[in-house]
Structures are given as structure tokens and as C-alpha cells.
Design an enzyme around this catalytic site. Structure first.
Site, PDB file in Angstrom:
ATOM      1  N   HIS A   1     -16.925  -3.914 -25.993  1.00 19.10           N
ATOM      2  CA  HIS A   1     -16.208  -4.161 -27.250  1.00 19.10           C
ATOM      3  C   HIS A   1     -14.722  -4.302 -26.934  1.00 19.10           C
ATOM      4  CE1 HIS A   1     -19.092  -3.235 -30.638  1.00 19.10           C
ATOM      5  NE2 HIS A   1     -19.837  -3.037 -29.550  1.00 19.10           N
TER       6      HIS A   1
ATOM      7  N   ASP B   1     -22.411  -6.199 -36.536  1.00 22.24           N
ATOM      8  CA  ASP B   1     -21.500  -5.439 -35.673  1.00 22.24           C
ATOM      9  C   ASP B   1     -21.039  -4.152 -36.374  1.00 22.24           C
ATOM     10  OD1 ASP B   1     -19.741  -5.069 -33.506  1.00 22.24           O
ATOM     11  OD2 ASP B   1     -18.111  -6.140 -34.524  1.00 22.24           O
TER      12      ASP B   1
ATOM     13  N   ASP C   1     -23.475   2.196 -35.107  1.00 20.91           N
ATOM     14  CA  ASP C   1     -22.353   2.865 -34.441  1.00 20.91           C
ATOM     15  C   ASP C   1     -22.192   4.274 -35.002  1.00 20.91           C
ATOM     16  OD1 ASP C   1     -20.094   3.767 -33.313  1.00 20.91           O
ATOM     17  OD2 ASP C   1     -18.747   2.232 -34.121  1.00 20.91           O
TER      18      ASP C   1
HETATM   19  P1  13P Z   1     -11.254  -7.104 -30.513  1.00 17.12           P
HETATM   20  O1  13P Z   1     -10.784  -7.188 -31.931  1.00 17.12           O
HETATM   21  O2  13P Z   1     -10.373  -6.232 -29.667  1.00 17.12           O
HETATM   22  O3  13P Z   1     -11.516  -8.418 -29.910  1.00 17.12           O
HETATM   23  O4  13P Z   1     -12.659  -6.329 -30.560  1.00 17.12           O
HETATM   24  C1  13P Z   1     -13.722  -6.929 -31.222  1.00 17.12           C
HETATM   25  C2  13P Z   1     -14.910  -6.037 -31.236  1.00 17.12           C
HETATM   26  O5  13P Z   1     -15.139  -5.264 -30.346  1.00 17.12           O
HETATM   27  C3  13P Z   1     -15.822  -6.154 -32.394  1.00 17.12           C
HETATM   28  O6  13P Z   1     -16.857  -5.236 -32.326  1.00 17.12           O
END
Ligand code: 13P
Length: 293
Positions: free
Chosen positions: A212, A83, A105
Site C-alpha cells: 500500500h 480497498d 482492514d
Molecule cells: P497512496 O495514496 O500513497 O498511493 O496509497 C494508496 C493506497 O495504498 C490505497 O490503498
């Protein structure tokens, strides 16, 4: 069982539900996510960030996810995803470590640079059969918002549906993170999704759309987003909150207790319950098709 993200998404796209992508940092959170998926017979994505790699090291944490998927997940499909990779080097490391999907990203960079960086990641990952998530539009969190001075200012960074087809063509990404009103962090129902924008993007995007900032968004908003074409939903903050609140509660009550299991156990269960709630709202519960013959 660990499967490529591609396998999970084929069914989600066909049957129009969203798959939860939950961030883990350690064994406990990983157990919580996979146990929730097993309990509800739901496919699931387990993901880690660069900060987690710094904290737990790439190979150890990747192996934790693999072994929990294999030994706890049974035949429930679990995909391993990276991620918010900010650099090509980080993405390459995860591709080489056997992830089936990586997120590059470069969304805060000018469009041309975003496309170039994303294309470079795709070029490398696709040679290894690994999927790439790109990001168009910027999804802010608390720090970004402070920089921008308010939610209204963040709206100019939402994904423009008019640029989506060209971005997909130029980069070749397999999934697309879009900015449609969520923020990273739990803002308890204050995040308003731009539903018409999701529909407009879904009309032109031929790849699964990723939301996200899934924490704190009202279930009714999430369901509407899934109906309009969101196919992956990232959740992190709500898991951290559940874990930490449980720890504080147990430690406060049992001040003389030094057995880690007495407070990590309830905290793990608290995370599991949050994940189970999300899997129901996302529509993925009960979708894990049995692979045993
Ligand atoms: P949150 O922390 O708002 O759940 O977002 C998580 C996220 O988008 C990780 O990429």
C-alpha cells in the site's frame, strides 16, 4: 475486460511482476486507468474505497468500472477490488455487488480481533468465490503519523515476518497487505522500504503480497520490492495530484470556459500518464496475454 483478480495474479506470481491497483472515484479516473492499461497492454486492478462509495454510491461506480472495462478495456484484463473495508457490512456489500476481491482492514485492532474480523470476511467472501486481502502490521498516512509523532515511531507497526504464517493459516486470506515502510500519501522519495523485511515475509507467505502507499516511492525502491516478492502495488495520491494540478492549470488559463470537457479531458490524460509510468516500473506492461482466438 473484467476478470477475477485470481486470473490476473496467477500470471503475475508465475512471471514475478507486480500489478498496479489504482483508486478511482469517477468516470474520468476510471477511463484514465483503463486507457493506460490498454496502451501498455497491462493487466490492472481498479479499486474503490468506502469514501468513494459514499461519494458516488456503490452500484453506480461499480457499473462505471465494469462498463469501461468492457467497452474501453478490450481484451486487457481488469479486476474490480474493494480497498480498505473497515467493517464486515461494507465487505459483504461489495461481495454481493460482484467484486472479485475485497480488503478487510482490521489492522489497527489487536491481533486477535484482526484475525476474527478477517476470518469472518473470508468465510463470507469465499462462499461467493471472492478473494480477500488481509492486513498485518499498520500502514499509516499523514493523520496516523501525526498521532504517532514521526516516522521512527511508525516502525514498530511494520509487519513482523514471524507472525505471517500463523496469520495466513488462521484467516485464510488470498492476498496480504504488509507494512514495510510506505505511508499513505506522496512523500516524494522520503519513504524507505525495508527490503530485507519484504524478503523475510515473502519466504513464509504463500499468497501475493500487497504494497500500500505506492505514491511517492522512488522507482528504484519499487523495482527492488517487486524483485523481493511484492505482487500488487496500490496507488492513489499521485493520481489525485495529477488530476487536481491539471484542473488548476487549465481553469487558471481559461477563466471564461464553461465546457467541462475542456478541463476534464486534460486532467484525465494527466492521470493516464501517471498510471502508464507506474505500469512500466511495476513490470506489468506488455503482460496482458491476448484472449481473442
Ligand atoms: P497512496 O495514496 O500513497 O498511493 O496509497 C494508496 C493506497 O495504498 C490505497 O490503498
Amino acid at each position: 475486460m473484467l476478470v477475477p483478480l485470481k486470473d490476473i495474479m496467477q500470471d503475475a506470481v508465475r512471471r514475478r511482476y507486480a500489478v498496479g491497483a489504482f483508486n478511482t472515484v469517477n468516470l474520468e479516473v476510471t477511463l484514465a486507468i483503463v486507457r493506460a492499461a490498454v496502451n501498455l497492454r497491462s493487466p490492472v486492478i481498479v479499486q474503490i474505497s468506502e469514501k468513494t462509495i459514499k461519494y458516488a454510491e456503490l452500484k453506480p461506480i461499480a457499473d462505471v468500472i465494469r462498463t469501461v472495462s468492457r467497452h474501453v478495456g478490450g481484451d486487457v484484463p481488469v479486476a474490480l477490488h474493494f480497498d480498505h473495508g473497515r467493517s464486515f457490512a461494507a465487505v459483504r456489500e461489495c461481495v454481493d455487488a460482484g467484486f472479485s476481491s475485497v480488503h478487510i482492514d482490521a489492522s489497527e485492532q489487536p491481533l486477535e480481533n484482526n484475525i476474527a474480523a478477517t476470518h469472518q470476511a473470508v468465510d463470507y467472501a469465499h462462499r461467493a468465490g471472492v478473494w480477500v486481502q488481509g492486513e498485518l502490521g499498520v500502514i499509516f498516512g499523514k493523520e496516523g503519523l501525526t498521532k504517532l509523532r514521526g516516522v521512527a515511531a511508525a516502525r514498530q507497526y511494520l509487519t513482523d515476518p514471524a507472525g505471517v504464517a500463523e496469520y495466513l493459516r488462521a484467516t485464510g486470506v488470498d492476498t496480504l497487505a504488509v507494512s514495510v515502510g510506505t505511508l499513505h500519501g506522496a512523500f516524494r522519495g522520503r519513504e524507505r522500504l525495508d527490503l530485507p523485511r519484504i524478503s523475510a515475509i515473502a519466504k513464509v507467505a504463500k499468497v501475493p503480497l500487497v504494497l500500500h502507499g505506492g505514491s511517492g516511492v522512488a522507482p528504484v525502491q519499487i523495482r527492488a520490492a517487486v524483485r523481493r516478492g511484492i505482487r500488487i502495488i496500490n496507488v492513489d495520491t499521485e493520481l489525485r495530484i495529477a488530476f487536481t494540478q491539471s484542473l488548476r492549470r487549465t481553469l487558471g488559463k481559461q477563466r471564461g470556459q464553461y465546457d467541462l470537457r475542456t478541463y476534464l479531458g486534460p486532467a484525465t490524460l494527466a492521470v493516464q500518464r501517471v498510471v502508464e509510468g507506474k505500469l512500466k516500473v511495476f513490470g506489468s506492461a506488455g503482460r496482458a496475454v491476448s484472449r481473442s482466438r
